[in-house]
Scaffold this active site. Sequence first.
Site, PDB file in Angstrom:
ATOM      1  N   GLY A  11       0.841  -1.209   0.000  1.00 11.51           N
ATOM      2  CA  GLY A  11       0.000   0.000   0.000  1.00 11.51           C
ATOM      3  C   GLY A  11       0.870   1.250   0.000  1.00 11.51           C
ATOM      4  O   GLY A  11       1.871   1.315   0.709  1.00 11.51           O
ATOM      5  N   LYS A  25      19.054  11.300  -4.433  1.00 11.46           N
ATOM      6  CA  LYS A  25      20.017  12.418  -4.310  1.00 11.46           C
ATOM      7  C   LYS A  25      21.273  11.972  -3.568  1.00 11.46           C
ATOM      8  O   LYS A  25      22.388  12.364  -3.939  1.00 11.46           O
ATOM      9  CB  LYS A  25      19.355  13.608  -3.617  1.00 11.46           C
ATOM     10  CG  LYS A  25      18.243  14.227  -4.469  1.00 11.46           C
ATOM     11  CD  LYS A  25      18.125  15.717  -4.261  1.00 11.46           C
ATOM     12  CE  LYS A  25      17.153  16.314  -5.258  1.00 11.46           C
ATOM     13  NZ  LYS A  25      17.399  17.696  -5.591  1.00 11.46           N
ATOM     14  N   ARG A  72       0.834  -4.898  -4.980  1.00 10.95           N
ATOM     15  CA  ARG A  72       0.959  -6.052  -4.088  1.00 10.95           C
ATOM     16  C   ARG A  72       1.247  -7.228  -5.032  1.00 10.95           C
ATOM     17  O   ARG A  72       0.541  -7.423  -6.022  1.00 10.95           O
ATOM     18  CB  ARG A  72      -0.334  -6.275  -3.318  1.00 10.95           C
ATOM     19  CG  ARG A  72      -0.727  -5.070  -2.446  1.00 10.95           C
ATOM     20  CD  ARG A  72      -1.740  -5.470  -1.395  1.00 10.95           C
ATOM     21  NE  ARG A  72      -2.338  -4.313  -0.749  1.00 10.95           N
ATOM     22  CZ  ARG A  72      -1.779  -3.627   0.238  1.00 10.95           C
ATOM     23  NH1 ARG A  72      -0.590  -3.962   0.688  1.00 10.95           N
ATOM     24  NH2 ARG A  72      -2.405  -2.592   0.787  1.00 10.95           N
ATOM     25  N   ASP A 103       5.404  -5.077   5.666  1.00 11.40           N
ATOM     26  CA  ASP A 103       6.108  -6.309   6.053  1.00 11.40           C
ATOM     27  C   ASP A 103       6.390  -7.257   4.887  1.00 11.40           C
ATOM     28  O   ASP A 103       7.446  -7.875   4.841  1.00 11.40           O
ATOM     29  CB  ASP A 103       5.392  -7.026   7.202  1.00 11.40           C
ATOM     30  CG  ASP A 103       3.908  -7.185   6.943  1.00 11.40           C
ATOM     31  OD1 ASP A 103       3.449  -6.760   5.864  1.00 11.40           O
ATOM     32  OD2 ASP A 103       3.216  -7.747   7.802  1.00 11.40           O
ATOM     33  N   THR A 125       4.595   2.382   5.360  1.00  9.13           N
ATOM     34  CA  THR A 125       3.185   1.964   5.486  1.00  9.13           C
ATOM     35  C   THR A 125       2.512   2.894   6.486  1.00  9.13           C
ATOM     36  O   THR A 125       3.136   3.284   7.477  1.00  9.13           O
ATOM     37  CB  THR A 125       3.044   0.506   5.974  1.00  9.13           C
ATOM     38  OG1 THR A 125       1.683   0.288   6.400  1.00  9.13           O
ATOM     39  CG2 THR A 125       3.947   0.180   7.153  1.00  9.13           C
ATOM     40  N   ILE A 126       1.258   3.207   6.238  1.00 11.66           N
ATOM     41  CA  ILE A 126       0.558   4.075   7.199  1.00 11.66           C
ATOM     42  C   ILE A 126       0.260   3.332   8.497  1.00 11.66           C
ATOM     43  O   ILE A 126      -0.038   3.942   9.515  1.00 11.66           O
ATOM     44  CB  ILE A 126      -0.763   4.635   6.624  1.00 11.66           C
ATOM     45  CG1 ILE A 126      -1.765   3.502   6.338  1.00 11.66           C
ATOM     46  CG2 ILE A 126      -0.514   5.495   5.410  1.00 11.66           C
ATOM     47  CD1 ILE A 126      -3.195   4.008   6.145  1.00 11.66           C
ATOM     48  N   ASP A 127       0.351   1.981   8.482  1.00  8.84           N
ATOM     49  CA  ASP A 127      -0.143   1.189   9.615  1.00  8.84           C
ATOM     50  C   ASP A 127       0.705   1.275  10.884  1.00  8.84           C
ATOM     51  O   ASP A 127       0.226   0.990  11.977  1.00  8.84           O
ATOM     52  CB  ASP A 127      -0.270  -0.285   9.212  1.00  8.84           C
ATOM     53  CG  ASP A 127      -1.260  -0.500   8.075  1.00  8.84           C
ATOM     54  OD1 ASP A 127      -2.076   0.394   7.833  1.00  8.84           O
ATOM     55  OD2 ASP A 127      -1.213  -1.561   7.435  1.00  8.84           O
ATOM     56  N   ASP A 129       2.994  -0.789  11.785  1.00 15.24           N
ATOM     57  CA  ASP A 129       2.964  -2.138  12.373  1.00 15.24           C
ATOM     58  C   ASP A 129       4.274  -2.895  12.207  1.00 15.24           C
ATOM     59  O   ASP A 129       4.296  -4.123  12.301  1.00 15.24           O
ATOM     60  CB  ASP A 129       1.807  -2.940  11.751  1.00 15.24           C
ATOM     61  CG  ASP A 129       1.941  -3.056  10.238  1.00 15.24           C
ATOM     62  OD1 ASP A 129       2.795  -2.366   9.642  1.00 15.24           O
ATOM     63  OD2 ASP A 129       1.186  -3.838   9.633  1.00 15.24           O
ATOM     64  N   MET A 169      -7.937   2.974   9.377  1.00 15.45           N
ATOM     65  CA  MET A 169      -7.118   1.869   8.847  1.00 15.45           C
ATOM     66  C   MET A 169      -6.068   1.394   9.849  1.00 15.45           C
ATOM     67  O   MET A 169      -5.924   1.955  10.933  1.00 15.45           O
ATOM     68  CB  MET A 169      -6.453   2.304   7.546  1.00 15.45           C
ATOM     69  CG  MET A 169      -7.318   2.116   6.324  1.00 15.45           C
ATOM     70  SD  MET A 169      -6.392   2.477   4.825  1.00 15.45           S
ATOM     71  CE  MET A 169      -7.495   1.826   3.578  1.00 15.45           C
ATOM     72  N   ARG A 171      -4.931  -2.287   9.460  1.00 11.00           N
ATOM     73  CA  ARG A 171      -4.939  -3.767   9.457  1.00 11.00           C
ATOM     74  C   ARG A 171      -5.131  -4.309  10.860  1.00 11.00           C
ATOM     75  O   ARG A 171      -6.071  -3.934  11.524  1.00 11.00           O
ATOM     76  CB  ARG A 171      -3.626  -4.307   8.873  1.00 11.00           C
ATOM     77  CG  ARG A 171      -3.681  -4.544   7.411  1.00 11.00           C
ATOM     78  CD  ARG A 171      -2.415  -5.216   6.936  1.00 11.00           C
ATOM     79  NE  ARG A 171      -2.100  -4.766   5.598  1.00 11.00           N
ATOM     80  CZ  ARG A 171      -2.717  -5.213   4.510  1.00 11.00           C
ATOM     81  NH1 ARG A 171      -3.644  -6.132   4.601  1.00 11.00           N
ATOM     82  NH2 ARG A 171      -2.419  -4.742   3.322  1.00 11.00           N
ATOM     83  N   GLY A 185      -9.977  13.569  21.065  1.00  8.37           N
ATOM     84  CA  GLY A 185     -10.770  13.510  22.296  1.00  8.37           C
ATOM     85  C   GLY A 185     -11.925  12.539  22.174  1.00  8.37           C
ATOM     86  O   GLY A 185     -13.062  12.834  22.591  1.00  8.37           O
ATOM     87  N   ALA A 186     -11.667  11.362  21.629  1.00  5.81           N
ATOM     88  CA  ALA A 186     -12.738  10.372  21.415  1.00  5.81           C
ATOM     89  C   ALA A 186     -13.301   9.884  22.749  1.00  5.81           C
ATOM     90  O   ALA A 186     -12.591   9.836  23.755  1.00  5.81           O
ATOM     91  CB  ALA A 186     -12.193   9.192  20.617  1.00  5.81           C
ATOM     92  N   ASP A 214     -22.896  16.905  23.647  1.00  5.51           N
ATOM     93  CA  ASP A 214     -23.815  16.869  22.505  1.00  5.51           C
ATOM     94  C   ASP A 214     -23.370  15.927  21.378  1.00  5.51           C
ATOM     95  O   ASP A 214     -23.933  15.934  20.289  1.00  5.51           O
ATOM     96  CB  ASP A 214     -24.040  18.290  21.956  1.00  5.51           C
ATOM     97  CG  ASP A 214     -22.746  18.987  21.567  1.00  5.51           C
ATOM     98  OD1 ASP A 214     -21.708  18.291  21.486  1.00  5.51           O
ATOM     99  OD2 ASP A 214     -22.775  20.218  21.355  1.00  5.51           O
ATOM    100  N   ARG A 243     -24.285   6.686  13.727  1.00  5.21           N
ATOM    101  CA  ARG A 243     -23.888   6.562  12.322  1.00  5.21           C
ATOM    102  C   ARG A 243     -22.523   5.885  12.248  1.00  5.21           C
ATOM    103  O   ARG A 243     -21.659   6.121  13.098  1.00  5.21           O
ATOM    104  CB  ARG A 243     -23.768   7.941  11.648  1.00  5.21           C
ATOM    105  CG  ARG A 243     -25.076   8.703  11.536  1.00  5.21           C
ATOM    106  CD  ARG A 243     -25.986   8.077  10.461  1.00  5.21           C
ATOM    107  NE  ARG A 243     -27.188   8.872  10.239  1.00  5.21           N
ATOM    108  CZ  ARG A 243     -28.296   8.800  10.976  1.00  5.21           C
ATOM    109  NH1 ARG A 243     -28.373   7.983  12.014  1.00  5.21           N
ATOM    110  NH2 ARG A 243     -29.348   9.553  10.684  1.00  5.21           N
ATOM    111  N   HIS A 249      -9.424   4.811   2.271  1.00  7.71           N
ATOM    112  CA  HIS A 249      -8.186   5.152   1.556  1.00  7.71           C
ATOM    113  C   HIS A 249      -7.825   6.631   1.564  1.00  7.71           C
ATOM    114  O   HIS A 249      -6.691   6.976   1.205  1.00  7.71           O
ATOM    115  CB  HIS A 249      -8.253   4.631   0.119  1.00  7.71           C
ATOM    116  CG  HIS A 249      -8.179   3.138   0.064  1.00  7.71           C
ATOM    117  ND1 HIS A 249      -9.272   2.347   0.316  1.00  7.71           N
ATOM    118  CD2 HIS A 249      -7.141   2.300  -0.139  1.00  7.71           C
ATOM    119  CE1 HIS A 249      -8.912   1.074   0.231  1.00  7.71           C
ATOM    120  NE2 HIS A 249      -7.635   1.020  -0.036  1.00  7.71           N
TER     121      HIS A 249
END
Length: 319
Positions: A11, A25, A72, A103, A125-127, A129, A169, A171, A185-186, A214, A243, A249
Amino acid sequence: MKRIGILTSGGDAPGMNAAIRAVTKTAISNGLEVFGIRYGFAGLVAGDFVALTAEDVDHKISQGGTFLYSARYPEFAQEEVQKKGAEQLRSHGIDAVIVIGGDGSYHGALALTRLGINSIGLPGTIDNDIPYTDYTIGFSSACRTAMDAIDKIRDTAASHHRVFIVNVMGRECGDIAMRVGVATGADAIVIPERPYDIKEIAETLKRHFADGKDNGIIVLAEGVMSADKFKDELLKYGDFDARANVLAHMQRGGSPTVTDRVNATKMGNYAVKLLLDGKGGLAVGIENSKLATHDILDLFDGKHQGDYALLDINKEMNK
Ligand code: F6P
């Protein structure tokens, strides 16, 4: 060593272009030629190579995605396919390769090294991991994008006194969820690596609404379950106007953050130095703010450790 190759695999992640630029460079400054290998290991086997100049990578540092394209390519696990790839490199006079990816990419880098082509892996990778690195290239940018999105979701949630379950995301890794959950602040953060109690989450939300809040935001890592399923489960314990939202992505796009640009530049520069020293089969990372290397083999046994204290901090704030 005269000529090196570089590819991005798996990815895409913001900051991959910054890493390609740094490799190109640095290599050119040290008298090497650089070939970009397009479409990851698939392009390697197909011989899809393009010579890169320093000018080719100008202005790439700020661009998301990967201009070398990615793929991939599970076929690269087969020995015959690996040999074909190594043959392509040899026939183009390429002595060493830098692989940027998740990985799966490390298996490819190790296979090439064993076939006599020194290869170095960079964590892209954004994960977040990957073992033995505090940050992967793209993680910081993905967190910023998810944070911005959730801030916006909160505006509409508050206007309607709604609960939003936001699927991010990662994984099987909850790092994006933890970081973004704390940053927004979840009311609750749910990740696959730790147990959670959905009834307790529902009670927390009810108490918050009763106290005058609220809106409710639950940041859910994709490795747990879908946002829709989580919503259905949650509604068994409370009559919320809820919701489900999947950021998906969009988290992989956009201009990289300062952190990703700088980490990618440091790691790309370092990877070339390792190749110049005749090293291969290594994974580059950043541990305690310092560049670090490990044998790729160690990564297969290692397990990434997230900053799980973030979960406890967030829980304590939502008592
Ligand atoms: O590994 C990066 C990642 O974005 C994961 O977070 C996600 O699960 C997966 O890739 C999505 O893969 P694809 O882009 O192939 O749908």
